[in-house]
Design an enzyme around this catalytic site. Structure first.
Site: not given
Ligand code: ADP
Length: 173
Positions: A9-10, A23, A33, A121-124
């Site tokens: 978790d970052i 966004n 985010d 790589t998440g919702v985008y």
């Molecule tokens: P985007 O809208 O750019 O796709 P997301 O947050 O939906 O952004 O996803 C981007 C990446 O961040 C995904 O691979 C997701 O698994 C990852 N992610 C979600 N939560 C965390 C976190 N707490 N720490 C690191 N990476 C995360």
């Protein structure tokens, strides 16, 4: 090794800067985010609002910097990844710009250690393998031209991104 891949978790990482996949509103969202704003507290959003008041919104590929609030790092660099739309809308170039502009802003602010999530790589919905390839290539190229950066960490949340990013990095060694 200046570049490494870890799973986690970052928000728990302590580097000079952590990058947020924001966004264009900069007003928070889900995924990484949401996690950053939740753990970092209201100070981050306050600074984001001030930035938005000056420039309205943040365009895809652009990066801006704020405090990291209560997070262990010094700064959060917010960058807006491209929404995947089939690949014909310069998504790859825009994703590379996210990494390049975030690193350039980090250097401008004397950051020597930077953590990145897998932007877009998440919702985008950016295809993960392609995104990992662009991330590793762009960061590697930047590092070879900027030796003031000591370490860049790819902090992968899910197993698939961790495996793909690690593979991508190993294939470059
Ligand atoms: P985007 O809208 O750019 O796709 P997301 O947050 O939906 O952004 O996803 C981007 C990446 O961040 C995904 O691979 C997701 O698994 C990852 N992610 C979600 N939560 C965390 C976190 N707490 N720490 C690191 N990476 C995360």
């Amino acid at each position: 090794m200046k570049l490494k891949t870890v799973q986690g978790d970052i928000t728990s990482f302590k580097t000079d800067a952590i990058v947020n996949a924001a966004n264009s509103s900069l007003l928070g969202g889900g995924g990484v985010d949401g996690a950053i704003h939740r753990s970092g507290g209201p100070e981050i959003l306050e600074e984001c609002k001030k930035i938005v008041a000056k420039q309205v919104s943040c365009k895809t590929g652009v990066a801006v910097i704020t405090t990291a609030g209560e997070l262990p790092s010094k700064y959060v660099i917010h960058t807006v990844g491209p929404v995947w739309n089939g690949g014909d809308n310069k998504e790859s170039q825009k994703l590379a710009n996210c990494y390049k502009n975030s690193l350039a802003l980090a250097v401008e602010n004397n950051c020597k250690t930077i953590s990145f999530p897998n932007i877009s790589t998440g919702v985008y919905r950016f295809p993960k393998e392609k995104a990992a390839n662009i991330a590793v290539k762009t960061v590697t190229d930047f590092l070879s031209a900027h030796n003031q950066v000591q370490e860049v960490i790819f902090v992968c949340f899910d197993d698939e991104n961790f495996r793909l990013t690690k593979n991508e990095l190993e294939n470059r060694d």
